[in-house]
Design an enzyme around this catalytic site. Structure first.
Site, PDB file in Angstrom:
ATOM      1  N   CYS A  32      42.649  19.207  -6.078  1.00 53.17           N
ATOM      2  CA  CYS A  32      42.174  20.329  -6.905  1.00 53.17           C
ATOM      3  C   CYS A  32      41.447  19.810  -8.147  1.00 53.17           C
ATOM      4  O   CYS A  32      42.065  19.231  -9.039  1.00 53.17           O
ATOM      5  CB  CYS A  32      43.378  21.200  -7.283  1.00 53.17           C
ATOM      6  N   CYS A  35      42.678  21.220 -11.460  1.00 47.24           N
ATOM      7  CA  CYS A  35      43.973  20.606 -11.794  1.00 47.24           C
ATOM      8  C   CYS A  35      43.755  19.244 -12.442  1.00 47.24           C
ATOM      9  O   CYS A  35      44.412  18.908 -13.431  1.00 47.24           O
ATOM     10  CB  CYS A  35      44.840  20.448 -10.541  1.00 47.24           C
TER      11      CYS A  35
END
Length: 105
Positions: A32, A35
């Site tokens: 991600c 993230c």
């Protein structure tokens, strides 16, 4: 100086929630990109605010985490107070000042 706590199972997360009065949990994944972008900010927040335990969870490690915490997208940042869910922080709270503002610090 406090670092991020890594917890990748429901059992590990529950243990941390039981042991600390204020816990901020970031549910994310290695793949991600948002993230990854948030991680250095989350680390700086953890160092600056040792009164709040900051936990990083990789949702791909234990599928039970996704269902237990109803994770539909990542990153998802949740605040727990005294072992209980308090709230989910908005996606705009992804820098140290924004986290501080959201948590009224």
């Amino acid at each position: 100086m406090t670092e991020l706590v890594l917890a990748d199972s429901v059992t590990e997360i529950s243990r941390v929630l039981d042991e600390h009065p204020a816990v901020l949990v970031e549910f994310g994944a290695v793949w991600c990109m948002p993230c990854r972008a948030f991680e250095p900010h989350f680390k700086r927040f953890a160092v600056k605010h040792p009164e709040i335990i900051c936990v990083k969870v990789d949702v791909d490690v234990d599928p039970a985490v996704v269902s237990e915490y109803k994770i539909q997208s990542v990153p998802k940042v949740m605040l727990f107070l005294n072992g209980k869910y308090d709230r989910t922080l908005p996606p705009t709270a992804r820098t140290v000042p924004k986290l501080e503002q959201e948590l009224s610090l």
